[in-house]
Design an enzyme around this catalytic site. Structure first.
Site, PDB file in Angstrom:
ATOM      1  N   HIS A 119       0.847  -1.206   0.000  1.00 23.12           N
ATOM      2  CA  HIS A 119       0.000   0.000   0.000  1.00 23.12           C
ATOM      3  C   HIS A 119       0.878   1.251   0.000  1.00 23.12           C
ATOM      4  O   HIS A 119       0.707   2.149  -0.823  1.00 23.12           O
ATOM      5  CB  HIS A 119      -0.893  -0.003   1.248  1.00 23.12           C
ATOM      6  CG  HIS A 119      -1.667   1.275   1.456  1.00 23.12           C
ATOM      7  ND1 HIS A 119      -2.991   1.400   1.136  1.00 23.12           N
ATOM      8  CD2 HIS A 119      -1.283   2.491   1.937  1.00 23.12           C
ATOM      9  CE1 HIS A 119      -3.407   2.641   1.406  1.00 23.12           C
ATOM     10  NE2 HIS A 119      -2.374   3.331   1.907  1.00 23.12           N
ATOM     11  N   GLU A 120       1.857   1.310   0.897  1.00 20.07           N
ATOM     12  CA  GLU A 120       2.685   2.531   1.004  1.00 20.07           C
ATOM     13  C   GLU A 120       3.451   2.792  -0.290  1.00 20.07           C
ATOM     14  O   GLU A 120       3.608   3.932  -0.711  1.00 20.07           O
ATOM     15  CB  GLU A 120       3.662   2.408   2.179  1.00 20.07           C
ATOM     16  CG  GLU A 120       2.982   2.333   3.541  1.00 20.07           C
ATOM     17  CD  GLU A 120       1.954   3.444   3.766  1.00 20.07           C
ATOM     18  OE1 GLU A 120       0.979   3.200   4.491  1.00 20.07           O
ATOM     19  OE2 GLU A 120       2.094   4.543   3.191  1.00 20.07           O
ATOM     20  N   HIS A 123       1.712   4.908  -2.709  1.00 25.15           N
ATOM     21  CA  HIS A 123       1.906   6.357  -2.492  1.00 25.15           C
ATOM     22  C   HIS A 123       3.257   6.790  -3.048  1.00 25.15           C
ATOM     23  O   HIS A 123       3.359   7.835  -3.700  1.00 25.15           O
ATOM     24  CB  HIS A 123       1.860   6.688  -0.993  1.00 25.15           C
ATOM     25  CG  HIS A 123       0.517   6.532  -0.365  1.00 25.15           C
ATOM     26  ND1 HIS A 123      -0.625   7.094  -0.875  1.00 25.15           N
ATOM     27  CD2 HIS A 123       0.133   5.862   0.739  1.00 25.15           C
ATOM     28  CE1 HIS A 123      -1.659   6.786  -0.112  1.00 25.15           C
ATOM     29  NE2 HIS A 123      -1.228   6.022   0.867  1.00 25.15           N
ATOM     30  N   HIS A 129      -5.243   7.753  -1.881  1.00 24.46           N
ATOM     31  CA  HIS A 129      -6.136   6.695  -1.381  1.00 24.46           C
ATOM     32  C   HIS A 129      -7.319   6.496  -2.322  1.00 24.46           C
ATOM     33  O   HIS A 129      -7.796   7.427  -2.944  1.00 24.46           O
ATOM     34  CB  HIS A 129      -6.623   7.059   0.022  1.00 24.46           C
ATOM     35  CG  HIS A 129      -5.574   6.783   1.054  1.00 24.46           C
ATOM     36  ND1 HIS A 129      -5.417   7.532   2.198  1.00 24.46           N
ATOM     37  CD2 HIS A 129      -4.586   5.848   1.088  1.00 24.46           C
ATOM     38  CE1 HIS A 129      -4.406   7.069   2.904  1.00 24.46           C
ATOM     39  NE2 HIS A 129      -3.874   6.049   2.253  1.00 24.46           N
TER      40      HIS A 129
END
Lengths: 366, 81
Positions: A119-120, A123, A129
């Site tokens: 997930h990170e 970014h 998101h």
């Protein structure tokens, strides 16, 4: 999906990463494996490549820190905020920070490092998101078995919007999150559970509250991490406070949140012939369990613990008006509700006939 | 004597305040102008959060909103830089 405001992206697609500081909770080998696999989630669906370096400045620097660590975004101790990462750019750009006070694992226990890192890194590559509750880039943590993890289509669409399609001759695709009011929605299985009703679909299930009628979407893995996706049949044996779930030749027994010891077992236990490889739907009523397999029905006597003689019969012979293949069924008061495609049929067990035909997703308040 | 620690209502107010400051750019208490301090800003930010998570946009810290705010998550804001 959403792109980070200003649409930052890396000019080059061959990126480097470096693990500056490790967590003490996992071996360095485990951390490096989780990080490598987390990057692979993104390189599998784009033209991006990620190379680990051990010296010098990397594009994406990874570290485990706690509390206030000098980037104006302090961590908050166990739970709460798990990690954060910065959008593509020089210096701190692209870097990913993990809260060292969390419990980092390589299992279904909170929190699985691979999932949070993947997930990170979204970014770090320029994604913000996503509002899709099934997407990797959804803000809240949700466990999925890393060994069978498939990047959802929403995230594939996002990363390919920034960096273009992958070089694969066939573009990779991923699972899409079912939407309750999609008119084409069908269910894999349905069961009652202590007054609630669970509607299973792919790796999700909707919970319908008995009184309020509220419906919420959850991952199956949120409640039962070791269960597979794609449950095919389910029924509640309320007398024993057990719910039985079926997939292929296997079945599990749940008592609330817990999977009973000794499961999964095989459906041969019920007395099915080996020719029966899977069950389409099941329902329990007055110490009998009805199993639906294609256009046939089997009835199991729960007291004598054996399949009743004279079965299988055709579904239509026992439930006139219910002809085609059943996706799911559950019992409420004195009716069975049979779901087939986008339609469900209310079969009145007293009148012995179909008394209502409606769209399936009415049960999800559509 | 009152039980030490915040009342549930105060606790919930703090949860909402903290969450909206971190993830929805609600200006921290000490930095808000009179307008920003007005409860309408908080209602708007609450509705923005409820819209993001597909909750009922009540603008109130109802049960499902508070539940969502207490789930473990990523520290990157849901809106803005």
């Amino acid at each position: 999906f959403m792109l980070t405001p200003g649409n930052p992206k890396w000019k080059q697609t061959n990126l480097t990463y470096r693990i500056i500081k490790y967590t003490t909770q996992l071996s360095e080998t485990d951390v490096e494996a989780a990080i490598k696999e987390a990057f692979q989630v993104w390189s599998d669906v784009s033209t991006l490549t990620f190379t680990k370096i051990s010296q010098g400045e990397a594009d994406i620097e990874i570290t485990f820190v706690q509390g206030d660590h000098g980037d104006n975004s302090p961590f908050d101790g166990p739970n709460g905020i798990l990690a954060h990462a910065f959008q593509p750019g020089q210096g701190i750009g692209g870097d990913a920070h993990f809260d060292a006070e969390e419990t980092w694992t390589t299992t279904s226990s909170n929190y699985n490092l691979f999932l949070v890192a993947a997930h990170e890194f979204g970014h770090s590559l320029g994604l913000a998101h996503s509002t899709d509750p099934g997407a990797l880039m959804y803000p809240n943590y949700a466990f999925h078995d890393p060994s069978t993890y498939n990047l959802p289509q929403d995230d594939i669409n996002g990363i390919q919007t920034i960096y273009g399609p992958s070089n694969n001759p066939v573009q990779p695709t991923g699972p899409t999150t079912p939407t309750a009011c999609d008119p084409r929605l069908t269910f894999d299985a349905i069961a009652t559970l202590r007054g609630e009703i669970l509607f299973f679909k792919d790796k999700y299930f909707w919970r319908r509250h008995p009184q309020l009628g509220m419906v919420e979407l959850n991952f199956i893995s949120l409640f039962w991490p070791s269960l597979p996706d794609g449950i095919q049949a389910a029924y509640e044996e309320a007398d024993k406070d057990l719910v039985f779930l079926f997939k292929g030749c296997q079945y599990w027994a749940l008592r609330g949140y817990d999977i009973e010891q000794g499961y999964p077992r095989v459906i041969l236990d019920y007395g099915f012939p080996s020719s029966v490889q899977a069950i389409d739907a099941a329902v329990y009523y007055r110490r009998k369990t009805y199993f639906f397999v294609k256009d046939q029905i089997w009835r199991y006597d729960n007291q004598r613990q054996s399949m009743e003689p004279g079965y299988p019969k055709s579904i239509a012979s026992l439930f006139p008006g219910i002809g085609s293949k059943i996706d799911a069924v559950f019992q409420q008061n004195h009716v069975f509700l049979f779901f087939s495609g986008q339609i469900y049929y209310t079969f009145d067990l007293g009148a012995h006939r179909v008394t209502r035909v409606r769209r399936s997703n009415r049960w999800l308040n559509c | 004597f009152p039980v030490p620690g915040a009342s549930p209502k105060e606790k919930n107010t703090r949860i909402v305040q903290d969450y909206l400051e971190k993830f929805y750019q609600l200006p921290p208490k000490g930095f808000r102008s009179a307008r920003q301090n007005s409860s309408s800003v908080i209602v708007e930010k609450l509705k923005e959060m409820q819209r993001f998570f597909g909750l009922n946009e009540t603008g109130k810290p109802d049960r499902e909103t508070l539940e969502m705010m207490q789930k473990p998550r990523c520290g990157v804001p849901d809106s803005g830089d």
